[in-house]
Motif scaffolding. Structure first.
Motif, PDB file in Angstrom:
ATOM      1  N   UNK A 178      55.713  45.773  63.630  1.00  0.00           N
ATOM      2  CA  UNK A 178      56.772  45.131  63.080  1.00  0.00           C
ATOM      3  C   UNK A 178      56.817  45.309  61.648  1.00  0.00           C
ATOM      4  N   UNK A 179      55.864  45.498  60.943  1.00  0.00           N
ATOM      5  CA  UNK A 179      55.622  45.688  59.575  1.00  0.00           C
ATOM      6  C   UNK A 179      55.842  47.261  59.175  1.00  0.00           C
ATOM      7  N   UNK A 180      56.643  47.341  57.908  1.00  0.00           N
ATOM      8  CA  UNK A 180      56.536  48.907  57.573  1.00  0.00           C
ATOM      9  C   UNK A 180      55.628  49.223  56.888  1.00  0.00           C
ATOM     10  N   UNK A 181      54.496  48.586  56.151  1.00  0.00           N
ATOM     11  CA  UNK A 181      53.560  49.121  55.511  1.00  0.00           C
ATOM     12  C   UNK A 181      52.319  48.295  55.501  1.00  0.00           C
ATOM     13  N   UNK A 182      51.217  48.597  56.025  1.00  0.00           N
ATOM     14  CA  UNK A 182      50.127  47.753  56.611  1.00  0.00           C
ATOM     15  C   UNK A 182      48.812  48.274  55.918  1.00  0.00           C
ATOM     16  N   UNK A 183      47.938  47.791  55.217  1.00  0.00           N
ATOM     17  CA  UNK A 183      46.671  48.118  54.846  1.00  0.00           C
ATOM     18  C   UNK A 183      45.785  47.151  55.457  1.00  0.00           C
ATOM     19  N   UNK A 184      44.814  47.573  56.015  1.00  0.00           N
ATOM     20  CA  UNK A 184      43.623  47.037  56.614  1.00  0.00           C
ATOM     21  C   UNK A 184      42.400  46.781  55.700  1.00  0.00           C
ATOM     22  N   UNK A 217      58.702  44.505  54.634  1.00  0.00           N
ATOM     23  CA  UNK A 217      57.280  43.894  53.923  1.00  0.00           C
ATOM     24  C   UNK A 217      56.459  44.895  54.123  1.00  0.00           C
ATOM     25  N   UNK A 218      55.401  44.530  53.221  1.00  0.00           N
ATOM     26  CA  UNK A 218      54.216  45.223  52.993  1.00  0.00           C
ATOM     27  C   UNK A 218      52.998  44.296  53.223  1.00  0.00           C
ATOM     28  N   UNK A 219      51.989  44.505  54.173  1.00  0.00           N
ATOM     29  CA  UNK A 219      50.927  43.633  54.420  1.00  0.00           C
ATOM     30  C   UNK A 219      49.425  44.183  54.010  1.00  0.00           C
ATOM     31  N   UNK A 220      48.710  43.245  53.506  1.00  0.00           N
ATOM     32  CA  UNK A 220      47.184  43.453  53.155  1.00  0.00           C
ATOM     33  C   UNK A 220      46.463  42.417  53.949  1.00  0.00           C
ATOM     34  N   UNK A 221      45.714  42.841  54.933  1.00  0.00           N
ATOM     35  CA  UNK A 221      45.197  42.005  56.040  1.00  0.00           C
ATOM     36  C   UNK A 221      43.874  42.757  56.606  1.00  0.00           C
ATOM     37  N   UNK A 235      55.521  37.098  59.678  1.00  0.00           N
ATOM     38  CA  UNK A 235      56.123  38.563  59.613  1.00  0.00           C
ATOM     39  C   UNK A 235      57.334  38.276  60.783  1.00  0.00           C
ATOM     40  N   UNK A 236      57.157  37.428  61.715  1.00  0.00           N
ATOM     41  CA  UNK A 236      58.536  37.418  62.692  1.00  0.00           C
ATOM     42  C   UNK A 236      59.564  36.871  61.972  1.00  0.00           C
ATOM     43  N   UNK A 237      59.459  35.766  60.946  1.00  0.00           N
ATOM     44  CA  UNK A 237      60.489  35.379  60.447  1.00  0.00           C
ATOM     45  C   UNK A 237      61.030  36.057  59.368  1.00  0.00           C
ATOM     46  N   UNK A 238      60.361  37.061  58.669  1.00  0.00           N
ATOM     47  CA  UNK A 238      61.016  37.752  57.383  1.00  0.00           C
ATOM     48  C   UNK A 238      61.770  38.757  57.931  1.00  0.00           C
ATOM     49  N   UNK A 239      62.928  38.967  57.335  1.00  0.00           N
ATOM     50  CA  UNK A 239      63.986  40.195  57.921  1.00  0.00           C
ATOM     51  C   UNK A 239      63.672  41.250  56.800  1.00  0.00           C
ATOM     52  N   UNK A 240      63.335  41.110  55.573  1.00  0.00           N
ATOM     53  CA  UNK A 240      63.047  42.050  54.574  1.00  0.00           C
ATOM     54  C   UNK A 240      62.181  43.282  55.044  1.00  0.00           C
TER      55      UNK A 240
END
Ligand code: TXA
Ligand code: MG
Length: 313
Positions: free
Chosen positions: A253-259, A242-246, A235-240
């Motif tokens: 820092x993340x635009x879209x996050x689903x837990x 991003x969306x995360x499923x976690x 997450x810290x190195x990506x510039x674009x």
């Protein structure tokens, strides 16, 4: 709902395509004895004609009429898991024509448990061929709204049945060659199967099936699995965007996050809706926190690996 199901039955008898809920995912149904209806089913799905479809029945007796040999193993698995998320591959009887088996000498049989599917199959009386009601290679639908998004006006009727409870496709067990071979992990776990009989993993000689293609069940956005311990760094190195499923809490820092839930069954139930939602978020990449490497997660791992594969279907 009963009137709607009667309408669906009448339409199926005339060769129409009817999408219906099952406990795994929604299916795109057609009369399994009607070659014209099946031809259209393949066209709408965008599926190659040599890929077999699963035929659905109200009960084991109706299903086994489509097999010319029913080994004891098939009876034992059916008695334990039908109706439910299990598909059995058996040697076909004369009822299973080339246009549903993709020309193979075997047929995929399934008895779903969803009450709407059960009622539909009971009233229809015969076999309903049904692949998942999505376009070939993309994520399967787990709601009626997903079906409409994917196939829209090309389906004649979509029956409502709420969100699918299992959320990923049925487990496929091939019994056509003697020993039981697991072709696709799914709603019934390998541990559950092995309480009834020993099950082998598939090898290169297993029959072809589209769920076995490298890239399948995939979102359009590039998707990558990341080990838990590496997620923060990625997450810290990506510039674009991003969306995360976690499993963990959202990171600002993340635009879209689903837990996601830490229980594999609850995770599976939400998985396809989550991938659709992240795909629609318009990000450049989807990162998926890898679930534990444990047998209970095998079916989820399988779908995630395919979603993350970059090879084209
Ligand atoms: O949960 C499910 O199984 C859902 C719901 C709608 O029942 N259906 C489903 O169908 O996932 P589909 O067509 O998306 O995937 C069926 C898989 C394919 O990989 C197909 O190739 C395989 O089953 N299959 C069907 N008949 C087969 C056969 N005779 N031999 C080997 N594989 C077969
Ligand atoms: Mg499918």
């Amino acid at each position: 709902m009963t009137a709607e199901i009667a309408r669906a039955v009448a339409m199926l008898k005339q060769g129409a395509l009817v999408a219906f809920p099952t406990e795994t995912v929604y299916g795109l149904g057609a009369d399994a004895t009607n070659p014209k209806a099946i031809k259209r089913l393949y066209e709408v799905k965008g599926r190659p004609a040599d890929h077999p479809v699963i035929v659905h029945f109200a009960d084991a007796q109706a299903a086994f009429a489509w097999a010319r040999e029913v080994p004891d193993a098939a009876r034992a698995l059916a008695a334990r898991f039908w109706p439910g998320p299990l598909t059995l591959i058996l040697k076909r009887s004369a009822l299973a024509k080339d246009f549903v088996t993709g020309g193979q000498d075997t047929v995929g049989l399934r008895v779903p448990s969803h009450p709407v599917a059960q009622e539909l199959l009971r009233q229809f009386g015969g076999g309903i061929a049904a692949p998942s009601a999505n376009r070939f290679g993309l994520v399967s639908p787990t709601t009626a709204a997903h079906v409409r998004e994917d196939l829209g006006g090309e389906v004649d009727l979509v029956l409502e049945g709420g969100p699918s409870e299992v959320g990923i496709e049925s487990t496929i067990v091939d019994l056509s060659g003697g020993a039981a071979v697991l072709l696709r992990p799914g709603g019934i776990s390998r541990m559950q199967l092995e309480k009834i009989l020993p099950v082998r993993e598939k090898d290169a000689s297993a029959p072809r099936h589209s769920g076995g293609l490298e890239r399948h069940y995939a979102p359009r956005t590039p998707t990558r699995m990341v080990p838990s311990h590496d997620l923060d760094k990625q997450i810290s190195i990506l510039k674009e965007r991003i969306a995360v499923l976690a499993f963990s809490r959202p990171d600002e820092r993340v635009d879209y996050w689903l837990r996601m839930p830490r229980d594999p069954a609850a995770y599976a139930q939400k998985l396809y809706a989550a991938l659709r939602e992240l795909d629609a978020a318009g990000c450049e990449e989807i990162l998926v926190e890898a679930p534990p490497e444990e047998p209970a997660w095998a079916a989820v791992q399988d779908r995630l690996r395919r979603a993350c594969s970059m090879a084209r279907p």
